[in-house]
Enzyme design. Structure first.
Site, short mmCIF file in Angstrom:
data_model
loop_
_atom_site.label_atom_id
_atom_site.label_comp_id
_atom_site.label_asym_id
_atom_site.label_seq_id
_atom_site.Cartn_x
_atom_site.Cartn_y
_atom_site.Cartn_z
N ARG A 53 5.81 -10.07 -5.26
CA ARG A 53 6.16 -8.73 -5.70
C ARG A 53 5.39 -7.62 -4.96
O ARG A 53 5.97 -6.71 -4.40
CB ARG A 53 5.80 -8.63 -7.18
CG ARG A 53 6.70 -7.88 -8.04
CD ARG A 53 6.30 -8.16 -9.47
NE ARG A 53 7.07 -9.28 -10.01
CZ ARG A 53 8.26 -9.12 -10.56
NH1 ARG A 53 8.80 -7.94 -10.66
NH2 ARG A 53 8.92 -10.16 -11.03
N THR A 54 4.08 -7.76 -4.95
CA THR A 54 3.24 -6.74 -4.32
C THR A 54 3.47 -6.74 -2.81
O THR A 54 3.58 -5.69 -2.18
CB THR A 54 1.75 -7.01 -4.61
OG1 THR A 54 1.59 -7.11 -6.03
CG2 THR A 54 0.86 -5.90 -4.11
N LYS A 82 -8.30 -22.24 9.37
CA LYS A 82 -8.97 -23.51 9.60
C LYS A 82 -10.36 -23.33 10.20
O LYS A 82 -10.50 -23.01 11.36
CB LYS A 82 -8.13 -24.40 10.52
CG LYS A 82 -6.86 -24.91 9.84
CD LYS A 82 -6.69 -26.41 9.98
CE LYS A 82 -5.57 -26.92 9.08
NZ LYS A 82 -4.25 -26.46 9.54
N ARG A 103 -4.74 -9.11 0.01
CA ARG A 103 -4.87 -9.64 -1.33
C ARG A 103 -5.62 -10.96 -1.22
O ARG A 103 -5.30 -11.79 -0.36
CB ARG A 103 -3.51 -9.88 -1.98
CG ARG A 103 -3.67 -10.34 -3.42
CD ARG A 103 -2.33 -10.40 -4.08
NE ARG A 103 -2.40 -10.74 -5.47
CZ ARG A 103 -2.06 -9.90 -6.43
NH1 ARG A 103 -1.69 -8.66 -6.14
NH2 ARG A 103 -2.07 -10.29 -7.67
N HIS A 131 -7.01 -3.26 -8.19
CA HIS A 131 -5.66 -3.26 -7.62
C HIS A 131 -5.22 -1.80 -7.62
O HIS A 131 -4.37 -1.40 -8.39
CB HIS A 131 -4.76 -4.14 -8.49
CG HIS A 131 -3.40 -4.40 -7.93
ND1 HIS A 131 -3.05 -4.08 -6.64
CD2 HIS A 131 -2.30 -4.93 -8.48
CE1 HIS A 131 -1.78 -4.42 -6.43
NE2 HIS A 131 -1.30 -4.93 -7.54
#
Ligand SMILES: [Zn+2]
Lengths: 304, 150
Positions: A53-54, A82, A103, A131
């Site tokens: 969504r974000t 990695k 995020r 947020h």
């Protein structure tokens, strides 16, 4: 101060005036969401945990302004990480882009990224911490529905203990002398640190355990989800879970200007029969996220 | 005449009124484990102020204010005594600094500083209770949760 080249990690990184500057510009994107102003710009969206969504909201915002997106939707499963440190990943990506949207499940990750990156960083959620673009879109929506941000009665319902959206929005609204009404089970009451902040800013707040106690007097009803996992005793959850569900008949005799917000996704805390009410505003709220993110990125990239 | 449990030094610094259980933490954060002059210390000594206290005496060592203030995290009531020729020439107390870097860990297990190699940074938001606000995760670490980060 200009927002050009600034990072946004916590909502408090921007002053009240700077927040209002973003909201004001967002209004122009609401009227005219497709503009070719980010043509030369590359925005990196780094999602170290999935949040479709974000991510889509940010990417939609960039696309509609003609910008390019380089993105990794799930960094942990890609080869990017990695053996490489988070620091090195951010340094590398900042060479490829003009702005990083990040995020990450670890709290403080976005702050750290903003310190090692050579380009500005927007926090799209760092664990349970911040947020800020959600807060900006909430402010935008409140202003859109009420025509103002001050002197409002705002109720928050549900999990007020762990809900970071609630904490940040309360902090931000403390700039506007609102009266807060907190409705939650005892186990999930607003933390003392946030109450302390409200008192320090000399704002008023009240606490309740039932939606009915407050719904008739408020302008905004901000619903959140109560997660079963938050309860140490599942029986406690079963006992209270239905008390925090909003149903259409509860809207009777509420204020004309009442609007219901929710950070989404909802599960069952707003029953579907509420959706058709003119007072249900959570889908428009989600849409506003695009305008607010367009405004924020345009200011940070210096094109507005 | 006063009897010294821990032998007097001729020149150097004495740190008195350290909570007994924190003597080794103070030794650690002042890097005294690698100090090459004489160090004398005592723990579980009787004190009117603290019940049981600890004391550290360092021969030929003097501290800058900034250097010594960080011990306030573990010994907020410590007295700092400068000694020259067996005489006390200065007696001061410590005050917690505004900012703390690198000394303690953030107690939040989900903080980025606990998984990446990052120097911790805190703002001291309460100098009496000694509460530290993490610059990264914005959570508060109380003195009950202090763990030295080296
Ligand atoms: Zn932290």
């Amino acid at each position: 101060m200009s927002l050009k080249s600034r990072s946004l990690v916590s909502i408090n990184d921007f002053t009240k005036e700077e927040q209002l500057q973003v909201l004001e510009l967002a209004q122009s994107f609401e009227k005219n969401p497709v503009q070719d102003i980010l043509k030369e710009k590359v925005v990196a969206t780094l999602f170290f945990e999935p949040s479709t969504r974000t991510r889509l909201s940010f990417e939609s915002a960039v696309s509609r302004l003609g910008g390019k997106i380089i993105g990794v939707s799930d960094v942990t499963s890609s080869s990017l990480q990695k053996g490489e440190s988070f620091r090195d990943t951010i340094k590398t990506i900042s060479n490829y882009s003009d702005l990083i949207v990040i995020r990450h499940p670890k709290e403080g990750s976005a702050r750290f990224a903003s310190e090692v990156s050579s380009v500005p960083v927007i926090n799209a959620g760092d664990g349970a911490n911040q947020h800020p673009t959600q807060t900006l879109l909430d402010l935008f929506t409140i202003n859109q529905t009420q025509g103002k941000l001050d002197e409002l009665n705002v109720a928050f319902v549900g999990d007020l203990k762990y809900g970071r959206t609630v904490h940040s929005l309360v902090m931000a609204l403390c700039n506007f002398s609102c009266t807060f009404h907190f409705v939650s089970p005892v186990e999930l009451k607003l933390p003392d640190s946030v109450k302390f902040h409200i008192k320090e800013r000399k704002q008023k707040y009240f606490e309740y355990t039932k939606i009915e106690d407050v719904i008739k007097k408020v302008d905004i009803l901000y619903m959140t989800r109560i997660q079963k996992e938050r309860f140490s005793d599942p029986i406690e959850y079963e006992k209270i879970k239905n008390s925090y569900v909003l149903k259409n008949d509860m809207l009777e005799d509420t204020k004309e200007n009442l609007r219901i917000l929710h950070p989404m996704p909802r599960v069952n805390e707003i029953s579907e029969d509420v959706d058709d009410s003119i007072k249900a505003y959570y889908f428009q709220q989600a849409m506003n996220g695009v305008y607010v993110r367009q405004a924020l990125m345009s200011l940070i990239l210096g094109v507005k | 005449m006063k009897e010294f449990v821990v032998k007097a030094i001729d020149n150097g610094t004495v740190i008195d009124h350290i909570p007994s259980e924190n003597v080794f933490n103070v030794i650690k954060i002042l890097n005294l484990d690698t100090f090459d002059n004489q160090i004398l210390f005592g723990t579980n000594l009787e004190s009117k102020k603290l019940g049981l206290k600890g004391i550290i005496k360092m021969k030929n060592k003097y501290f800058e204010k900034d250097e010594i203030n960080k011990i306030a995290l573990f010994a907020p009531k410590a007295t700092l005594i400068k000694i020259k020729d067996y005489q006390i020439i200065e007696k001061t107390t410590v005050t917690p600094p505004e900012k703390i870097e690198a000394i303690v860990k953030c107690f939040n297990p989900n903080c980025i500083t606990n998984t990446e190699n990052i120097t911790t940074k805190f703002t001291v938001i309460d100098k009496v209770q000694v509460k530290l606000l993490c610059h990264y995760c914005e959570k508060i670490t109380d003195k009950e949760n202090f763990i030295i980060s080296k």
